[in-house]
Scaffold this motif. Sequence first.
Motif, short mmCIF file in Angstrom:
data_model
loop_
_atom_site.label_atom_id
_atom_site.label_comp_id
_atom_site.label_asym_id
_atom_site.label_seq_id
_atom_site.Cartn_x
_atom_site.Cartn_y
_atom_site.Cartn_z
N ASP A 27 -22.45 -10.40 86.02
CA ASP A 27 -22.78 -9.02 86.32
C ASP A 27 -22.88 -8.77 87.83
O ASP A 27 -23.05 -7.63 88.24
CB ASP A 27 -24.09 -8.64 85.64
CG ASP A 27 -25.25 -9.41 86.23
OD1 ASP A 27 -25.00 -10.50 86.79
OD2 ASP A 27 -26.39 -8.94 86.14
N ASN A 106 -19.24 -8.64 77.12
CA ASN A 106 -20.41 -8.37 76.29
C ASN A 106 -21.69 -8.51 77.10
O ASN A 106 -22.64 -7.76 76.89
CB ASN A 106 -20.43 -9.31 75.09
CG ASN A 106 -19.61 -8.79 73.92
OD1 ASN A 106 -20.10 -8.03 73.10
ND2 ASN A 106 -18.35 -9.18 73.87
N ARG A 107 -21.71 -9.44 78.02
CA ARG A 107 -22.93 -9.63 78.81
C ARG A 107 -23.23 -8.42 79.67
O ARG A 107 -24.36 -7.95 79.73
CB ARG A 107 -22.79 -10.87 79.69
CG ARG A 107 -22.89 -12.16 78.91
CD ARG A 107 -23.38 -13.31 79.79
NE ARG A 107 -23.39 -14.56 79.03
CZ ARG A 107 -22.48 -15.51 79.14
NH1 ARG A 107 -21.47 -15.35 79.98
NH2 ARG A 107 -22.57 -16.61 78.42
N ALA A 109 -22.17 -5.41 79.21
CA ALA A 109 -22.47 -4.26 78.34
C ALA A 109 -23.90 -4.35 77.82
O ALA A 109 -24.63 -3.35 77.79
CB ALA A 109 -21.48 -4.21 77.18
N ILE A 110 -24.31 -5.54 77.43
CA ILE A 110 -25.67 -5.70 76.91
C ILE A 110 -26.68 -5.53 78.03
O ILE A 110 -27.72 -4.90 77.86
CB ILE A 110 -25.82 -7.08 76.24
CG1 ILE A 110 -25.06 -7.10 74.92
CG2 ILE A 110 -27.28 -7.41 76.02
CD1 ILE A 110 -25.01 -8.45 74.25
N GLY A 111 -26.37 -6.08 79.18
CA GLY A 111 -27.30 -5.95 80.29
C GLY A 111 -27.54 -4.51 80.67
O GLY A 111 -28.64 -4.13 81.07
N GLY A 112 -26.51 -3.69 80.53
CA GLY A 112 -26.67 -2.29 80.89
C GLY A 112 -27.08 -1.41 79.73
O GLY A 112 -27.21 -0.19 79.89
N ALA A 113 -27.30 -2.01 78.56
CA ALA A 113 -27.60 -1.21 77.37
C ALA A 113 -29.06 -0.81 77.29
O ALA A 113 -29.49 -0.19 76.34
CB ALA A 113 -27.20 -1.97 76.11
N GLY A 114 -29.84 -1.18 78.31
CA GLY A 114 -31.26 -0.87 78.25
C GLY A 114 -31.56 0.61 78.33
O GLY A 114 -32.28 1.15 77.51
N ASN A 118 -25.62 4.76 77.86
CA ASN A 118 -25.12 3.43 77.53
C ASN A 118 -23.66 3.53 77.12
O ASN A 118 -23.30 3.42 75.97
CB ASN A 118 -25.96 2.84 76.40
CG ASN A 118 -25.38 1.54 75.90
OD1 ASN A 118 -24.68 0.86 76.63
ND2 ASN A 118 -25.65 1.22 74.67
N GLY A 121 -21.89 -0.28 76.17
CA GLY A 121 -22.25 -0.85 74.88
C GLY A 121 -21.52 -0.16 73.74
O GLY A 121 -20.99 -0.82 72.84
N VAL A 124 -17.86 -1.23 73.75
CA VAL A 124 -17.67 -2.59 73.25
C VAL A 124 -17.83 -2.64 71.74
O VAL A 124 -17.04 -3.28 71.03
CB VAL A 124 -18.67 -3.54 73.94
CG1 VAL A 124 -18.68 -4.90 73.25
CG2 VAL A 124 -18.31 -3.71 75.40
N LEU A 125 -18.82 -1.95 71.23
CA LEU A 125 -19.01 -1.92 69.78
C LEU A 125 -17.81 -1.31 69.08
O LEU A 125 -17.31 -1.83 68.08
CB LEU A 125 -20.27 -1.12 69.45
CG LEU A 125 -21.58 -1.90 69.36
CD1 LEU A 125 -22.73 -0.96 69.03
CD2 LEU A 125 -21.47 -2.99 68.32
N LEU A 174 -23.89 -15.96 74.17
CA LEU A 174 -24.31 -14.89 75.08
C LEU A 174 -25.47 -15.34 75.95
O LEU A 174 -25.54 -15.00 77.13
CB LEU A 174 -24.71 -13.65 74.28
CG LEU A 174 -23.55 -12.83 73.69
CD1 LEU A 174 -24.08 -11.75 72.76
CD2 LEU A 174 -22.74 -12.22 74.82
#
Lengths: 212, 212
Positions: A27, A106-107, A109-114, A118, A121, A124-125, A174
Motif C-alpha cells: 500500500d 485485495n490488501r 482494497a481492504i485497507g481502504g475499506a474502513g 469505499n 472494495g 474488487v468484490l 492476506l
Amino acid sequence: MSAEAIPSERQQAVLDAVLELLVEKGDALTMTAVARRASCSKETLYKWFGDRDGLLSETVRWQASQVRAGNFDAQHLDSSALRDSLRDFAANWLSVISSRTSLALNRVAIGGAGSPPNTLGAIVLANGRFAIGERLKPVLEAGRAVGLLHFDDTEETFRTLFGLVARDVQVRLLLGEAIELKPDEILADAQRAVTQFFALYGARENPAKPGH
Amino acid sequence: MSAEAIPSERQQAVLDAVLELLVEKGDALTMTAVARRASCSKETLYKWFGDRDGLLSETVRWQASQVRAGNFDAQHLDSSALRDSLRDFAANWLSVISSRTSLALNRVAIGGAGSPPNTLGAIVLANGRFAIGERLKPVLEAGRAVGLLHFDDTEETFRTLFGLVARDVQVRLLLGEAIELKPDEILADAQRAVTQFFALYGARENPAKPGH
DNA sequence: ATTCAACCGTACCGTACGTTACGGTTCGGC
DNA sequence: GCCGAACCGTAACGTACGGTACGGTTGAAT
C-alpha cells in the motif's frame, strides 16, 4: 478514462507498472513511483485517471479483465464432466486468490475499506467473488437439471462450495503468511473440495467417502 | 510495555480508545487522535508502546484477550453434546469475525501485510485463526476418540470446518460489504455448518441430509 | 515542606506524499 | 516547414503525520 472505456496500450503499460509496484511496495505505492516506473509524467497520470483512487480502481478492473478463466459449457453433462468443471473452477480460483497481484490488490482494497467512500472494495468484490459466482451458478443449475446435484438455493450452495475451496487460505495469505501453493497441491485441494461438495450435494447413489 | 506484560488499567483505557478510533477512522488512525481521545500525551504513548506499530500490536493482543470464549469440556461427550459444542464454537467465531473491532484490526493488519516486517499480521493470525484452531482440535479429537467423528488429519479437518463456517463472509466483510448478521441468523448459520460438517466427518450411522 | 517521577498539553521538526504548474519535446495533420 | 495537442521530466506547494522536546501539573513518598 471514463469508468467504461478500455485502456489504451500505453495506459495498460501504466496499469501493469502499478501492479508491479503494488506487489513490491504494497500500500506504500506513490504516484511518483508509478510515474517513474511507467516512464510517464504525473500530469498524465492525473489527466488519465483523475486521482490516486481512480488509478487504483482502473488497475483493479485491468487485472480482473486478465484473469477471466475459460467458460464452462453445459453440454454432455455427465457426472465426471461436472466434477471436472467444478475442479477446474476451484483450481483456478485458488491460483487467483494466491497470486501476488491479486493479494496486493485485495490488501489495498481492504485497507481502504474502513471509511467511505469505499470504491475499491466494491470493485474488487464485483470483479472477484460475485463475478465468479455468476459464472459458476449456471454450472450448478445445469448439474441440478440433469439430476446430478440436489439443492434448493443456488446462492447458498455456491457459498458452501466457496467455503470448501477457500477454507482459511485466503485470510492467511492476506495476513501475510507465506504459503506456497504448488500447482499439484492446488489441484489436489480442488479435488478434495469437489469431493466434499458432492458428498453434500451430490446425487445419493454412490455415496462419497470423504475424510482424506 | 514489554510484549508479555499485562497493560495497566490506564493503558487498557488507551487501548480501548485505539479500538474506538480504529472502528471510526480505519487505517487513518493518527497518534495525535489517540492521545486526544484517551486524554493522554503523545510522549506517554511513545514511552509505553514504543512506536505506532507497538501501539497497534498491543491493541491486537488486548482485543484478543477479551474474546476468549468459554472452554469446551470433553466430559459426557455424546453426539448432541458434540454438536452443541461445535455449534457454539461456530456461532462465536462468526460473531467475532463480523464484529466491528475485529474487522477494523484485521483491516489494518492486512493493509500493512504487504511489506516486511509484518508484525501485525502474524499477531492477528496467532491470536485469531491459530488460537481458535488449537482450542477446537481437542474437541474434534475427543469426538473421534468416542467414535462420533471419522478423520485422519486433525488440522485438515479443522480447516474444512473453518471453511464451512466462514464461507465468503469474512472476505466480503473485510472488503466493506455491509452484511448485518443478526444473532438468530448466526445461530442458524452455525447450525448449518455443523450439520454439513457431520455429513462429511460424522459416524456413518444416521446419514445426514444436507442441502437446506 | 520538599523531592521526584510520571504524566499532560502543546509546540515543534523533519519528512513524505498528493496534487498542481511549467518549460521542453515529440509527432501527426496541413 | 508550421501548428497544436499530447506527453515527459521536474520543480514546487500545501498538508498531514510520526516522532521529539519542553514547560507545567499532579500526587505520592520521605
